[in-house]
Design a protein around this motif. Sequence first.
Motif, PDB file in Angstrom:
ATOM      1  N   GLU A 118       0.833  -1.199   0.000  1.00 31.49           N
ATOM      2  CA  GLU A 118       0.000   0.000   0.000  1.00 31.49           C
ATOM      3  C   GLU A 118       0.869   1.251   0.000  1.00 31.49           C
ATOM      4  OE1 GLU A 118      -3.917   1.735   2.336  1.00 31.49           O
ATOM      5  OE2 GLU A 118      -2.433   0.561   3.447  1.00 31.49           O
ATOM      6  N   LEU A 119       1.937   1.223   0.787  1.00 38.93           N
ATOM      7  CA  LEU A 119       2.869   2.356   0.826  1.00 38.93           C
ATOM      8  C   LEU A 119       3.520   2.562  -0.537  1.00 38.93           C
ATOM      9  CD1 LEU A 119       4.469   4.529   2.299  1.00 38.93           C
ATOM     10  CD2 LEU A 119       6.081   2.754   3.016  1.00 38.93           C
ATOM     11  N   LYS A 120       3.939   1.455  -1.151  1.00 38.83           N
ATOM     12  CA  LYS A 120       4.574   1.543  -2.458  1.00 38.83           C
ATOM     13  C   LYS A 120       3.608   2.119  -3.490  1.00 38.83           C
ATOM     14  CE  LYS A 120       6.586  -1.264  -6.119  1.00 38.83           C
ATOM     15  NZ  LYS A 120       6.942  -2.638  -6.545  1.00 38.83           N
ATOM     16  N   LYS A 121       2.358   1.620  -3.463  1.00 46.43           N
ATOM     17  CA  LYS A 121       1.342   2.069  -4.422  1.00 46.43           C
ATOM     18  C   LYS A 121       1.120   3.577  -4.329  1.00 46.43           C
ATOM     19  CE  LYS A 121      -3.670   1.885  -5.017  1.00 46.43           C
ATOM     20  NZ  LYS A 121      -4.924   1.311  -4.470  1.00 46.43           N
ATOM     21  N   HIS A 122       0.897   4.056  -3.099  1.00 48.26           N
ATOM     22  CA  HIS A 122       0.600   5.479  -2.932  1.00 48.26           C
ATOM     23  C   HIS A 122       1.840   6.347  -3.154  1.00 48.26           C
ATOM     24  CE1 HIS A 122      -3.012   3.894  -0.692  1.00 48.26           C
ATOM     25  NE2 HIS A 122      -3.553   4.787  -1.513  1.00 48.26           N
ATOM     26  N   SER A 123       3.010   5.807  -2.860  1.00 49.21           N
ATOM     27  CA  SER A 123       4.248   6.564  -3.103  1.00 49.21           C
ATOM     28  C   SER A 123       4.455   6.795  -4.598  1.00 49.21           C
ATOM     29  CB  SER A 123       5.454   5.834  -2.521  1.00 49.21           C
ATOM     30  OG  SER A 123       5.355   5.731  -1.123  1.00 49.21           O
ATOM     31  N   ILE A 124       4.182   5.757  -5.395  1.00 45.81           N
ATOM     32  CA  ILE A 124       4.325   5.882  -6.847  1.00 45.81           C
ATOM     33  C   ILE A 124       3.316   6.894  -7.394  1.00 45.81           C
ATOM     34  CG2 ILE A 124       4.049   4.656  -9.041  1.00 45.81           C
ATOM     35  CD1 ILE A 124       5.164   2.157  -7.614  1.00 45.81           C
ATOM     36  N   ILE A 125       2.078   6.822  -6.872  1.00 41.21           N
ATOM     37  CA  ILE A 125       1.060   7.792  -7.297  1.00 41.21           C
ATOM     38  C   ILE A 125       1.523   9.209  -6.963  1.00 41.21           C
ATOM     39  CG2 ILE A 125      -1.297   8.611  -6.889  1.00 41.21           C
ATOM     40  CD1 ILE A 125      -2.093   5.705  -6.347  1.00 41.21           C
ATOM     41  N   TYR A 126       2.089   9.369  -5.750  1.00 42.91           N
ATOM     42  CA  TYR A 126       2.548  10.683  -5.294  1.00 42.91           C
ATOM     43  C   TYR A 126       3.627  11.235  -6.229  1.00 42.91           C
ATOM     44  CZ  TYR A 126       4.090  14.314  -2.031  1.00 42.91           C
ATOM     45  OH  TYR A 126       4.406  15.511  -1.451  1.00 42.91           O
ATOM     46  N   VAL A 127       4.630  10.381  -6.527  1.00 45.42           N
ATOM     47  CA  VAL A 127       5.742  10.820  -7.380  1.00 45.42           C
ATOM     48  C   VAL A 127       5.237  11.169  -8.782  1.00 45.42           C
ATOM     49  CG1 VAL A 127       7.879  10.097  -8.511  1.00 45.42           C
ATOM     50  CG2 VAL A 127       7.499   9.557  -6.102  1.00 45.42           C
ATOM     51  N   ASN A 128       4.380  10.306  -9.355  1.00 42.98           N
ATOM     52  CA  ASN A 128       3.849  10.569 -10.700  1.00 42.98           C
ATOM     53  C   ASN A 128       3.027  11.848 -10.729  1.00 42.98           C
ATOM     54  OD1 ASN A 128       5.039   8.267 -11.709  1.00 42.98           O
ATOM     55  ND2 ASN A 128       3.231   6.985 -11.414  1.00 42.98           N
ATOM     56  N   LEU A 129       2.267  12.080  -9.657  1.00 41.57           N
ATOM     57  CA  LEU A 129       1.433  13.280  -9.594  1.00 41.57           C
ATOM     58  C   LEU A 129       2.296  14.538  -9.517  1.00 41.57           C
ATOM     59  CD1 LEU A 129      -1.554  14.013  -9.566  1.00 41.57           C
ATOM     60  CD2 LEU A 129      -1.504  13.930  -7.073  1.00 41.57           C
ATOM     61  N   VAL A 130       3.360  14.466  -8.710  1.00 38.06           N
ATOM     62  CA  VAL A 130       4.283  15.611  -8.598  1.00 38.06           C
ATOM     63  C   VAL A 130       4.923  15.908  -9.949  1.00 38.06           C
ATOM     64  CG1 VAL A 130       6.496  16.366  -7.636  1.00 38.06           C
ATOM     65  CG2 VAL A 130       4.771  15.350  -6.140  1.00 38.06           C
ATOM     66  N   ASP A 131       5.360  14.838 -10.637  1.00 37.11           N
ATOM     67  CA  ASP A 131       6.002  15.029 -11.942  1.00 37.11           C
ATOM     68  C   ASP A 131       5.048  15.652 -12.947  1.00 37.11           C
ATOM     69  OD1 ASP A 131       8.345  14.038 -11.019  1.00 37.11           O
ATOM     70  OD2 ASP A 131       8.097  12.025 -11.842  1.00 37.11           O
ATOM     71  N   SER A 132       3.818  15.116 -13.006  1.00 35.56           N
ATOM     72  CA  SER A 132       2.866  15.590 -14.018  1.00 35.56           C
ATOM     73  C   SER A 132       2.437  17.024 -13.764  1.00 35.56           C
ATOM     74  CB  SER A 132       1.644  14.668 -14.053  1.00 35.56           C
ATOM     75  OG  SER A 132       0.934  14.723 -12.824  1.00 35.56           O
ATOM     76  N   ILE A 133       2.169  17.357 -12.489  1.00 33.73           N
ATOM     77  CA  ILE A 133       1.712  18.722 -12.209  1.00 33.73           C
ATOM     78  C   ILE A 133       2.838  19.721 -12.419  1.00 33.73           C
ATOM     79  CG2 ILE A 133       2.205  18.751  -9.719  1.00 33.73           C
ATOM     80  CD1 ILE A 133      -0.764  20.332 -11.604  1.00 33.73           C
ATOM     81  N   PHE A 134       4.073  19.311 -12.150  1.00 37.03           N
ATOM     82  CA  PHE A 134       5.203  20.211 -12.411  1.00 37.03           C
ATOM     83  C   PHE A 134       5.281  20.546 -13.895  1.00 37.03           C
ATOM     84  CE2 PHE A 134       9.566  20.478 -14.009  1.00 37.03           C
ATOM     85  CZ  PHE A 134       9.954  21.656 -13.409  1.00 37.03           C
ATOM     86  N   GLU A 135       5.135  19.521 -14.736  1.00 34.82           N
ATOM     87  CA  GLU A 135       5.223  19.743 -16.181  1.00 34.82           C
ATOM     88  C   GLU A 135       4.086  20.635 -16.669  1.00 34.82           C
ATOM     89  OE1 GLU A 135       5.263  17.154 -20.358  1.00 34.82           O
ATOM     90  OE2 GLU A 135       5.312  16.127 -18.416  1.00 34.82           O
ATOM     91  N   VAL A 136       2.862  20.343 -16.221  1.00 37.60           N
ATOM     92  CA  VAL A 136       1.701  21.124 -16.665  1.00 37.60           C
ATOM     93  C   VAL A 136       1.828  22.581 -16.242  1.00 37.60           C
ATOM     94  CG1 VAL A 136      -0.783  21.449 -16.333  1.00 37.60           C
ATOM     95  CG2 VAL A 136       0.130  19.162 -16.748  1.00 37.60           C
ATOM     96  N   ARG A 137       2.190  22.792 -14.973  1.00 39.23           N
ATOM     97  CA  ARG A 137       2.269  24.162 -14.465  1.00 39.23           C
ATOM     98  C   ARG A 137       3.426  24.930 -15.090  1.00 39.23           C
ATOM     99  NH1 ARG A 137       0.692  23.162  -8.050  1.00 39.23           N
ATOM    100  NH2 ARG A 137      -1.549  22.970  -8.418  1.00 39.23           N
ATOM    101  N   GLN A 138       4.527  24.227 -15.342  1.00 44.63           N
ATOM    102  CA  GLN A 138       5.667  24.908 -15.959  1.00 44.63           C
ATOM    103  C   GLN A 138       5.319  25.351 -17.377  1.00 44.63           C
ATOM    104  OE1 GLN A 138       8.418  25.644 -14.219  1.00 44.63           O
ATOM    105  NE2 GLN A 138       8.969  26.925 -15.959  1.00 44.63           N
TER     106      GLN A 138
END
Length: 573
Positions: free
Chosen positions: A288-308
């Motif tokens: 569960e930790l691994k699953k949510h950690s991956i979601i967290y990292v992917n979300l950070v990456d995607s929002i950084f790209e969109v906002r930039q």
Amino acid sequence: MIPQRIFIPLYIIFIFFIFSSCQKKASNLVPINTKAEVVKLISIADLFNENKKTDSAFFYYNKVKFICNPITDTENYVSTINDMAAIQQNHADFIGSESTIIEALPYIKYLKTPKLAWNTYVTLSFNYLNTYDYKNAILYNQKALTLKTESWRNLAAKNNIAVILMEEEKYTESLKIFLALITKQEVKSDDEFYAKVLDNIGFCYFKINDLKNAISYLNQSLKIRQKEKRPFDLGKSYIHFAKFYKKSNSALAKKYMLLSYKQFSIINNVDERLCALKLIIENSSNQELKKHSIIYVNLVDSIFEVRQKAKNQFAKIKYDSKKDRDENLKLKTHKAENELQLERQKNRNIISYIIIVFSLSLILVLYFYLTSRGNKEKIEATYNSETRIAKKLHDELANDIYHTMAFAENKNLSIPENREQLLTNLDAIYSRTRDISKENTTIITDENYVWVLTEMIAGFNTPNTNLTINGLDTIIWTTIEENTQITIYRVLQELLVNMKKHSSASLVEINFKTLNKNIIINYSDNGYGIDINDIAFKNGLHNVENRILSIKGEIDIDSGPGKGFKVFIKFPF
């Protein structure tokens, strides 16, 4: 390329003929009334904004800004600036939004509609809140309170101040304001506002350890919000319940964390989803930790790209519009000068005409040459910047993410030490992403340059690093070339990044002064220091040295293991 020794004498001859033939300048230009065009463009922009096509809306609002007279048509000018800043704010471009909204401040005094000034102050305060400048965030809400507007606007400004105090962890002061707000009929009659205040009261009570009052107010708020069924408000209630039960009932807390994440996902509110995910990760283990950690990292990456991309797009729209406006003004000026010249020189002989035409040709050739060279340099600079960013993303960020994923897969995350290490790695990835974003933002070189430079330097001030600046405001930066301003900004940024990464300095001092038509900058820190003969470190400073040399400056570095790090910079102005 045109030799300077040929061009300058011809240019002097051209100027001589102009001044000898012109006894006075034309001063009877009639200002154009653009109000009808302004209203038309605002209607187009508003329609795009309502349909969530914010890039097109921003483009047309920006066109309005350039043709609208801020003194004779202040209402439309300030309203347009507010709308542009709000669009940038909604895309989390708080620095860009602040840069836009401050353009309205000099014209607030001309407004006849106080609510527009209120919108300006509140928008600016929200930008300061999200850039952690709590003092100014409160200041501009207090300015909003001084305006003669509807009572609900005053209540909203007071609520904003209370929220800022919560962010500063001044829960007792915040609580006093919230408790006063719920006695107002305007608040009670607005279920959304009332529930928000009740929820914040409950959270404040929780933070001062008055659990009985805390759960009472949190429940009152949740009851109203469950009737209204607004995902954002429900998500805020659930996340406060999660924090309330985190220590006393972890299972119930976990339930509220997941409910909060679900509500924020419905409306795709990325920032709040990340907050909920962070709580879930802190209270998860194994798969569960691994699953949510991956979601967290992917979300950070995607929002950084969109906002930039959004930030770059808005910055480009503003830059292109300014460039087009400047070029149009130049063309109009040239046209007026040519017409005047032809009128006053109609009785001159053929030789005068030849000289004038030849001189104009040289000016046009030089103009197009310089424009072409400038465009080429911009393309090269853009390519180098993109290459550097790509290298950072690949060499640093991608490797960190892979390492973190490998750590999560191979380590037993039920062990507190491993879980803490994973969270540390994730936080480091987030910090590195934010640093890359900061390194590539557009640098303002107008009268706000000192403020922007100060903000950048202050961003490296941490509880473990005390940073002081002396003499910055004694230099008249507006007289210094734009390229030089950008170079100094990047050089100091590079030195501070190196300090943060390598030196572990607890004290950093940057001094500015002028001497014999030179500006001198002394940088020093008490970090580990390094052997200046270390080749790897010299390569790390290669950009700094090249930048200073490009502005005809001098740089001297003095360091040694255990002796801190000192840099002397001198350049002409």
